[in-house]
Design an enzyme around this catalytic site. Structure first.
Site, PDB file in Angstrom:
ATOM      1  N   GLY A  72       0.810  -1.217   0.000  1.00 59.82           N
ATOM      2  CA  GLY A  72       0.000   0.000   0.000  1.00 59.82           C
ATOM      3  C   GLY A  72       0.842   1.264   0.000  1.00 59.82           C
ATOM      4  N   THR A  73       1.891   1.271   0.788  1.00 58.43           N
ATOM      5  CA  THR A  73       2.713   2.483   0.883  1.00 58.43           C
ATOM      6  C   THR A  73       3.295   2.844  -0.475  1.00 58.43           C
ATOM      7  OG1 THR A  73       3.212   2.019   3.189  1.00 58.43           O
ATOM      8  CG2 THR A  73       4.738   3.482   2.022  1.00 58.43           C
ATOM      9  N   ASN A 156      -8.625   4.134   7.985  1.00 51.18           N
ATOM     10  CA  ASN A 156      -8.040   2.959   8.628  1.00 51.18           C
ATOM     11  C   ASN A 156      -8.098   3.023  10.148  1.00 51.18           C
ATOM     12  OD1 ASN A 156      -6.074   5.050   7.690  1.00 51.18           O
ATOM     13  ND2 ASN A 156      -4.790   4.017   9.193  1.00 51.18           N
ATOM     14  N   HIS A 206      -1.680  -7.615   2.513  1.00 46.55           N
ATOM     15  CA  HIS A 206      -1.703  -8.123   3.902  1.00 46.55           C
ATOM     16  C   HIS A 206      -2.940  -7.683   4.673  1.00 46.55           C
ATOM     17  CE1 HIS A 206      -0.147  -4.634   6.441  1.00 46.55           C
ATOM     18  NE2 HIS A 206       0.123  -4.198   5.243  1.00 46.55           N
ATOM     19  N   THR A 242      12.058  -6.712 -10.395  1.00 42.54           N
ATOM     20  CA  THR A 242      11.605  -8.075 -10.674  1.00 42.54           C
ATOM     21  C   THR A 242      10.260  -8.330 -10.021  1.00 42.54           C
ATOM     22  OG1 THR A 242      13.873  -8.849 -10.859  1.00 42.54           O
ATOM     23  CG2 THR A 242      12.194 -10.527 -10.414  1.00 42.54           C
ATOM     24  N   CYS A 334       1.416   2.621  11.971  1.00 36.65           N
ATOM     25  CA  CYS A 334       2.574   3.427  11.600  1.00 36.65           C
ATOM     26  C   CYS A 334       2.957   4.388  12.705  1.00 36.65           C
ATOM     27  CB  CYS A 334       2.300   4.209  10.327  1.00 36.65           C
ATOM     28  SG  CYS A 334       1.835   3.124   9.010  1.00 36.65           S
TER      29      CYS A 334
HETATM   30  C1  LIG Z   1      -5.284   3.255   4.644  1.00 35.89           C
HETATM   31  C2  LIG Z   1      -3.898   2.696   4.491  1.00 35.89           C
HETATM   32  N1  LIG Z   1      -3.122   3.115   3.488  1.00 35.89           N
HETATM   33  C3  LIG Z   1      -1.886   2.619   3.291  1.00 35.89           C
HETATM   34  C4  LIG Z   1      -1.350   1.666   4.118  1.00 35.89           C
HETATM   35  C5  LIG Z   1       0.023   1.124   3.874  1.00 35.89           C
HETATM   36  O1  LIG Z   1      -0.045  -0.187   3.350  1.00 35.89           O
HETATM   37  P1  LIG Z   1       1.190  -1.199   3.470  1.00 35.89           P
HETATM   38  O2  LIG Z   1       1.265  -1.622   4.908  1.00 35.89           O
HETATM   39  O3  LIG Z   1       0.855  -2.338   2.551  1.00 35.89           O
HETATM   40  O4  LIG Z   1       2.411  -0.467   3.036  1.00 35.89           O
HETATM   41  C6  LIG Z   1      -2.115   1.195   5.207  1.00 35.89           C
HETATM   42  C7  LIG Z   1      -1.552   0.223   6.149  1.00 35.89           C
HETATM   43  O5  LIG Z   1      -1.748   0.301   7.339  1.00 35.89           O
HETATM   44  C8  LIG Z   1      -3.432   1.726   5.395  1.00 35.89           C
HETATM   45  O6  LIG Z   1      -4.216   1.319   6.404  1.00 35.89           O
END
Ligand SMILES: Cc1ncc(COP(=O)(O)O)c(C=O)c1O
Length: 386
Positions: A72-73, A156, A206, A242, A334
């Site tokens: 996601g990041t 989130n 995940h 890759t 985070c």
């Molecule tokens: C709303 C939201 N965006 C982005 C992320 C980041 O995703 P990743 O952990 O796969 O980098 C998260 C993860 O907690 C999230 O809840």
């Protein structure tokens, strides 16, 4: 004394589903880089493209629109940085973003503001953490031609679900690409890219019971996007590196399992959540639910419970529950371990003093009534600090 352990932090990450783990392990042993021309490479390519097609079917987009990333990041970084750079080349420097976004969004925009001349236009959210389409339309009228708008599909921390089709309608009317961070929403509520009207959409494996370290950015072909990673030109040149065919396969398996019976699973999670909520309110009568009303259908993620406890410190509540074997969080993973009040709650208008008592309890595919029992059994211990 027997400790009843319970994992109630699915918003931070769900355990891998058995079928996804089996698919991953089996595929990891196979030889071949999807970019190689020999038969082993082509077999890896076939596995990768099969996963992409399955993900595209679930996300309601074309396979070509799915750009696989490391999670996601990275998807959020690519969407925002890529769309900003493409916009800036045409003199569009504005980035419209509501308060209370995930750190991946906040920090990416901060970096663009401090080193690339981006202009952040912060958008207010309501007391539930929702971005109103009218607020977005007003900001688009006022701020001319920004490079992009970004917003969460679902928050989130507090679980509030945005009206993405309405936000996308507002952005399209102004001819501005909308990126939607659907990491928390995908697998919990219906997430359909084409039907939503968004231009870019981020998801992560995940959160749906797939492996950490893989995700996707869905990119509508009308969107101009500059790559962030440079190298071998994989993923339509938008994400060099890759490709992880085995992880992509496990992501597809997990996403299929997460979405195949979404309504029934949502009902099950809502029942667990509502029982937990009743227990928390009985044990801590002053606690206040934050985010959208759990009783309003579709307004809130079914597995999300978020409260603030007046006079309490969320970290203390978390540690006491942890000692009792119950894993929850105070907010975004985070920010775990950082003595900072949640920017989400502050954006919703809470005073810092109230925001300090935050507790997020989130349910997912492995959650059972026994987890709620463990939580309820542990609650009396919280009275000491509440
Ligand atoms: C709303 C939201 N965006 C982005 C992320 C980041 O995703 P990743 O952990 O796969 O980098 C998260 C993860 O907690 C999230 O809840």
């Amino acid at each position: 004394m027997q400790v009843m352990a319970a994992y109630l932090d699915h918003a931070a990450g769900s355990p891998m589903r058995a079928a996804a783990a089996a698919a991953l392990v089996e595929a990891l042993g196979r030889a071949g880089n999807p970019s190689s021309v020999h038969r082993h490479g082509q077999a890896a390519r076939a596995m990768l493209e099969d996963a992409r097609e399955r993900l595209a079917a679930l996300l309601d987009c074309a396979p070509l629109d799915v750009v696989l990333t490391s999670g996601g990041t990275e998807s959020v970084n690519l969407a925002i940085t890529g769309a900003y750079r493409a916009g800036a080349a045409a003199g569009r420097r504005g980035v419209l973003a509501p308060g209370g976004e995930h750190a991946a969004t906040v920090e990416t925009i901060d970096a663009l503001v401090s080193s690339e001349g981006a202009e952040l236009v912060p958008l207010p959210v309501d007391g539930d953490g929702r971005l109103s389409p009218a607020v977005l339309t007003g900001a688009l009228d006022e701020h001319g031609a920004p490079a992009l708008v970004t917003a969460l599909w679902a928050n989130n921390e507090v679980g509030t679900v945005n009206d993405v089709p309405a936000l996308a309608g507002a952005a399209r009317a102004a001819a501005v690409p909308l990126h939607v961070d659907a990491v928390a929403a995908f697998g919990s509520v219906p997430v359909r890219f084409r039907a939503s009207g968004a231009a870019l959409l981020s998801v992560s494996a995940h959160k749906v019971g797939g492996p950490p370290g893989i995700g996707a950015l869905v990119v509508d072909r009308s969107v101009r996007l500059e790559p962030v990673l440079h190298g071998g030109g994989q993923e339509r040149g938008l994400r060099s590196g890759t490709q992880q065919a085995a992880a992509a396969r496990a992501f597809a398996v997990a996403a299929e399992a997460a979405t195949e019976d979404l309504e029934r699973e949502a009902d099950r999670l809502r029942r667990l959540r509502d029982r937990a909520l009743a227990g928390v309110l009985a044990a801590l009568p002053g606690a206040v639910v934050r985010g959208a009303d759990p009783a309003v259908p579709g307004a809130r993620l079914p597995g999300n419970l978020h409260l603030t406890v007046p006079g309490a410190n969320g970290e203390d509540l978390l540690l006491l529950l942890d000692m009792a074997g119950v894993s929850v969080s105070t907010g975004s993973a985070c920010l775990a371990g950082v003595a900072r009040v949640s920017p989400v709650l502050l954006a919703m208008g809470l005073p810092a003093e109230e925001a300090r008592g935050a507790l997020r309890i989130t349910f997912g595919h492995s959650s059972t009534e026994a987890d709620v029992d463990a939580l309820l059994a542990a609650l009396p211990a919280l009275a000491a600090v509440a």
